[in-house]
Scaffold this motif. Structure first.
Motif, PDB file in Angstrom:
ATOM      1  N   VAL A  56       6.504  -5.035  -1.911  1.00  0.00           N
ATOM      2  CA  VAL A  56       5.736  -5.307  -0.392  1.00  0.00           C
ATOM      3  C   VAL A  56       6.218  -3.900   0.462  1.00  0.00           C
ATOM      4  O   VAL A  56       5.181  -3.475   0.720  1.00  0.00           O
ATOM      5  N   THR A  57       7.206  -3.559   0.551  1.00  0.00           N
ATOM      6  CA  THR A  57       7.639  -2.302   1.131  1.00  0.00           C
ATOM      7  C   THR A  57       6.852  -1.222   0.880  1.00  0.00           C
ATOM      8  O   THR A  57       6.171  -0.594   1.499  1.00  0.00           O
ATOM      9  N   LEU A  58       6.678  -1.111  -0.489  1.00  0.00           N
ATOM     10  CA  LEU A  58       6.298   0.365  -1.025  1.00  0.00           C
ATOM     11  C   LEU A  58       4.638   0.363  -0.549  1.00  0.00           C
ATOM     12  O   LEU A  58       4.019   1.142  -0.357  1.00  0.00           O
ATOM     13  N   LEU A  59       4.085  -0.997  -0.995  1.00  0.00           N
ATOM     14  CA  LEU A  59       2.546  -1.140  -0.847  1.00  0.00           C
ATOM     15  C   LEU A  59       2.230  -1.083   0.863  1.00  0.00           C
ATOM     16  O   LEU A  59       1.350  -0.348   1.121  1.00  0.00           O
ATOM     17  N   VAL A  60       3.094  -1.392   1.622  1.00  0.00           N
ATOM     18  CA  VAL A  60       2.873  -1.221   3.136  1.00  0.00           C
ATOM     19  C   VAL A  60       2.853  -0.005   3.420  1.00  0.00           C
ATOM     20  O   VAL A  60       2.030   0.692   4.078  1.00  0.00           O
ATOM     21  N   THR A  61       3.965   0.826   2.872  1.00  0.00           N
ATOM     22  CA  THR A  61       3.988   2.267   3.308  1.00  0.00           C
ATOM     23  C   THR A  61       2.855   3.118   2.656  1.00  0.00           C
ATOM     24  O   THR A  61       2.200   3.949   3.379  1.00  0.00           O
ATOM     25  N   ALA A  62       2.685   2.807   1.297  1.00  0.00           N
ATOM     26  CA  ALA A  62       1.423   3.591   0.538  1.00  0.00           C
ATOM     27  C   ALA A  62       0.398   3.332   1.027  1.00  0.00           C
ATOM     28  O   ALA A  62      -0.835   4.150   1.290  1.00  0.00           O
ATOM     29  N   VAL A  63      -0.108   2.360   1.660  1.00  0.00           N
ATOM     30  CA  VAL A  63      -1.360   1.962   2.205  1.00  0.00           C
ATOM     31  C   VAL A  63      -1.422   2.304   3.800  1.00  0.00           C
ATOM     32  O   VAL A  63      -2.347   3.118   4.289  1.00  0.00           O
ATOM     33  N   SER A  64      -0.481   2.229   4.547  1.00  0.00           N
ATOM     34  CA  SER A  64      -0.571   2.589   5.998  1.00  0.00           C
ATOM     35  C   SER A  64      -0.635   4.050   6.185  1.00  0.00           C
ATOM     36  O   SER A  64      -1.184   4.733   7.179  1.00  0.00           O
ATOM     37  N   ALA A 154      -2.388  -2.625   9.450  1.00  0.00           N
ATOM     38  CA  ALA A 154      -3.313  -1.962  10.503  1.00  0.00           C
ATOM     39  C   ALA A 154      -2.512  -1.628  11.786  1.00  0.00           C
ATOM     40  O   ALA A 154      -2.650  -0.577  12.328  1.00  0.00           O
ATOM     41  N   ALA A 155      -1.479  -2.144  12.203  1.00  0.00           N
ATOM     42  CA  ALA A 155      -0.546  -1.701  13.264  1.00  0.00           C
ATOM     43  C   ALA A 155       0.150  -0.464  13.031  1.00  0.00           C
ATOM     44  O   ALA A 155       0.194   0.337  13.801  1.00  0.00           O
ATOM     45  N   LEU A 156       0.763  -0.504  11.733  1.00  0.00           N
ATOM     46  CA  LEU A 156       1.539   0.749  11.468  1.00  0.00           C
ATOM     47  C   LEU A 156       0.602   1.992  11.354  1.00  0.00           C
ATOM     48  O   LEU A 156       1.083   2.917  11.985  1.00  0.00           O
ATOM     49  N   ALA A 157      -0.531   1.882  10.849  1.00  0.00           N
ATOM     50  CA  ALA A 157      -1.693   2.894  10.703  1.00  0.00           C
ATOM     51  C   ALA A 157      -1.948   3.355  11.924  1.00  0.00           C
ATOM     52  O   ALA A 157      -2.065   4.557  12.326  1.00  0.00           O
ATOM     53  N   PHE A 158      -2.095   2.298  12.894  1.00  0.00           N
ATOM     54  CA  PHE A 158      -2.742   2.624  14.285  1.00  0.00           C
ATOM     55  C   PHE A 158      -1.771   3.328  15.054  1.00  0.00           C
ATOM     56  O   PHE A 158      -1.900   4.193  15.945  1.00  0.00           O
ATOM     57  N   ALA A 159      -0.468   2.975  14.700  1.00  0.00           N
ATOM     58  CA  ALA A 159       0.612   3.543  15.507  1.00  0.00           C
ATOM     59  C   ALA A 159       0.798   4.896  15.137  1.00  0.00           C
ATOM     60  O   ALA A 159       1.358   5.970  16.066  1.00  0.00           O
ATOM     61  N   TYR A 160       1.214   5.151  14.003  1.00  0.00           N
ATOM     62  CA  TYR A 160       1.449   6.473  13.392  1.00  0.00           C
ATOM     63  C   TYR A 160       0.330   7.332  13.385  1.00  0.00           C
ATOM     64  O   TYR A 160       0.412   8.514  13.166  1.00  0.00           O
ATOM     65  N   GLY A 161      -0.898   6.870  13.584  1.00  0.00           N
ATOM     66  CA  GLY A 161      -1.946   7.701  13.466  1.00  0.00           C
ATOM     67  C   GLY A 161      -2.031   8.772  14.751  1.00  0.00           C
ATOM     68  O   GLY A 161      -2.351   9.805  14.745  1.00  0.00           O
ATOM     69  N   LEU A 217       7.983   6.133   8.736  1.00  0.00           N
ATOM     70  CA  LEU A 217       7.116   4.847   8.590  1.00  0.00           C
ATOM     71  C   LEU A 217       7.699   3.856   7.420  1.00  0.00           C
ATOM     72  O   LEU A 217       7.654   2.685   7.516  1.00  0.00           O
ATOM     73  N   LEU A 218       8.301   4.446   6.430  1.00  0.00           N
ATOM     74  CA  LEU A 218       8.908   3.884   5.489  1.00  0.00           C
ATOM     75  C   LEU A 218       9.951   2.813   5.882  1.00  0.00           C
ATOM     76  O   LEU A 218      10.345   1.665   5.597  1.00  0.00           O
ATOM     77  N   LYS A 219      10.776   3.404   6.974  1.00  0.00           N
ATOM     78  CA  LYS A 219      11.918   2.608   7.772  1.00  0.00           C
ATOM     79  C   LYS A 219      11.255   1.577   8.518  1.00  0.00           C
ATOM     80  O   LYS A 219      11.788   0.690   8.671  1.00  0.00           O
ATOM     81  N   ASP A 220      10.278   2.000   9.308  1.00  0.00           N
ATOM     82  CA  ASP A 220       9.759   1.145  10.111  1.00  0.00           C
ATOM     83  C   ASP A 220       9.141   0.055   9.443  1.00  0.00           C
ATOM     84  O   ASP A 220       8.447  -0.901  10.126  1.00  0.00           O
ATOM     85  N   SER A 221       8.449   0.123   8.272  1.00  0.00           N
ATOM     86  CA  SER A 221       7.923  -1.065   7.677  1.00  0.00           C
ATOM     87  C   SER A 221       8.968  -2.155   7.553  1.00  0.00           C
ATOM     88  O   SER A 221       8.543  -3.229   7.028  1.00  0.00           O
ATOM     89  N   ALA A 222      10.017  -2.157   7.789  1.00  0.00           N
ATOM     90  CA  ALA A 222      11.442  -3.050   8.101  1.00  0.00           C
ATOM     91  C   ALA A 222      10.622  -4.351   9.099  1.00  0.00           C
ATOM     92  O   ALA A 222      11.243  -5.364   8.980  1.00  0.00           O
ATOM     93  N   LEU A 223       9.862  -3.776   9.907  1.00  0.00           N
ATOM     94  CA  LEU A 223       9.290  -4.501  11.147  1.00  0.00           C
ATOM     95  C   LEU A 223       8.292  -5.676  10.565  1.00  0.00           C
ATOM     96  O   LEU A 223       8.307  -6.512  11.288  1.00  0.00           O
ATOM     97  N   VAL A 224       7.984  -5.490   9.560  1.00  0.00           N
ATOM     98  CA  VAL A 224       7.103  -6.554   8.968  1.00  0.00           C
ATOM     99  C   VAL A 224       7.702  -7.769   8.862  1.00  0.00           C
ATOM    100  O   VAL A 224       6.973  -8.867   8.735  1.00  0.00           O
TER     101      VAL A 224
END
Length: 280
Positions: A56-64, A154-161, A217-224
């Protein structure tokens, strides 16, 4: 040491001084953790639980990150545009997003923007009822049908965009203006100039910053985990609440994140060296 021109040449550091001692220290720590996992059933059980959330962590990062990079590129082109409307819209997006904590943006997207978007789709479905029928998917969609993992992506992609927009804007503006003018003189269109001349150089220049953003972003994926998405952080929290073994689970959780970020950093560094050799 005297150089060919008679001047003092800087002395090259010895092999001992150039050795990556930090990497050796981390490798030693990895060996110790691996030995503990292999010999202790408790540590092995925790590692197994964390591996369940690793995907899940890798998927969230790889998509975001690719989505964030696309948003950043569009916003960066808007920031450097000579047209007022794209420039103002891109500036508004960057300033608003950079002014909000990532955690707040996750809550806003998950519990405000997604329900508003579902209501908008309901209204659209009602308008299209004569063509789609009363039981079309737009009319029956509910906010609960949108997975929390998708909301977090969506939130992580929007933020890091917004961060990628500033990074790419800096890379674009650092290029000499003569390159674009020369490309136009050779008959290339604006799109061809951007695609074949400006963007390749921009990405090479900002590659270290992009790699750093990917690690963040990988580290912030912990916020999920605040939304109950079962990534490695959430799996560690669930294990802690069930067994009260905080020390072992936190040490392994930190080790997992450190291993992931180190692999990304080494991959980015290898890519940098490859680009330098290609340029040379």
């Amino acid at each position: 040491m005297i150089g060919p021109d008679g001047a003092l040449a800087p002395e090259r550091p010895s092999l001992l001084a150039r050795a990556p001692w930090w990497l050796l220290a981390l490798a030693l720590a990895a060996v110790l953790v691996g030995w503990r996992v292999a010999t202790d059933s408790l540590w092995r059980d925790i590692a197994s639980r964390l591996l369940d959330g690793l995907g899940v962590t890798l998927l969230v990062t790889a998509v975001s990150f690719p989505i964030a990079l696309g948003l950043g590129l569009v916003s960066a082109l808007g920031l450097v545009s000579t047209r007022p409307l794209p420039r103002q819209l891109a500036t508004l997006y960057v300033q608003v997003v950079r002014g909000l904590p990532v955690l707040v943006q996750i809550f806003l997207v998950a519990f405000v923007l997604v329900p508003l978007g579902v209501e908008a789709l309901h209204a659209l479905g009602a308008m299209l009822t004569p063509w789609l029928g009363a039981d079309n998917s737009l009319s029956t969609l509910r906010a609960s049908d949108v997975p929390m993992a998708a909301r977090v992506v969506a939130a992580l992609a929007f933020a890091y965009g917004a961060f990628e927009a500033e990074t790419l804007r800096g890379g674009l503006t650092s290029l000499p203006r003569g390159q674009a003018e020369a490309a136009r003189a050779l008959g290339l269109s604006r799109r061809q100039t951007l695609r074949h001349v400006l963007l390749p150089q921009t990405f090479r220049r900002v590659l270290p910053t992009l790699g750093n953003d990917l690690i963040c972003l990988l580290k912030d994926s912990a916020l999920v985990s605040v939304l109950g998405v079962r990534d490695i952080t959430q799996e560690a929290r669930l294990y802690q609440s069930a067994t009260f073994r905080y020390t072992e689970s936190l040490v392994l959780l930190a080790f997992f994140y450190l291993a992931l970020t180190l692999l990304v950093a080494l991959a980015v560094r290898a890519l940098e060296h490859r680009y330098r050799r290609h340029a040379a």
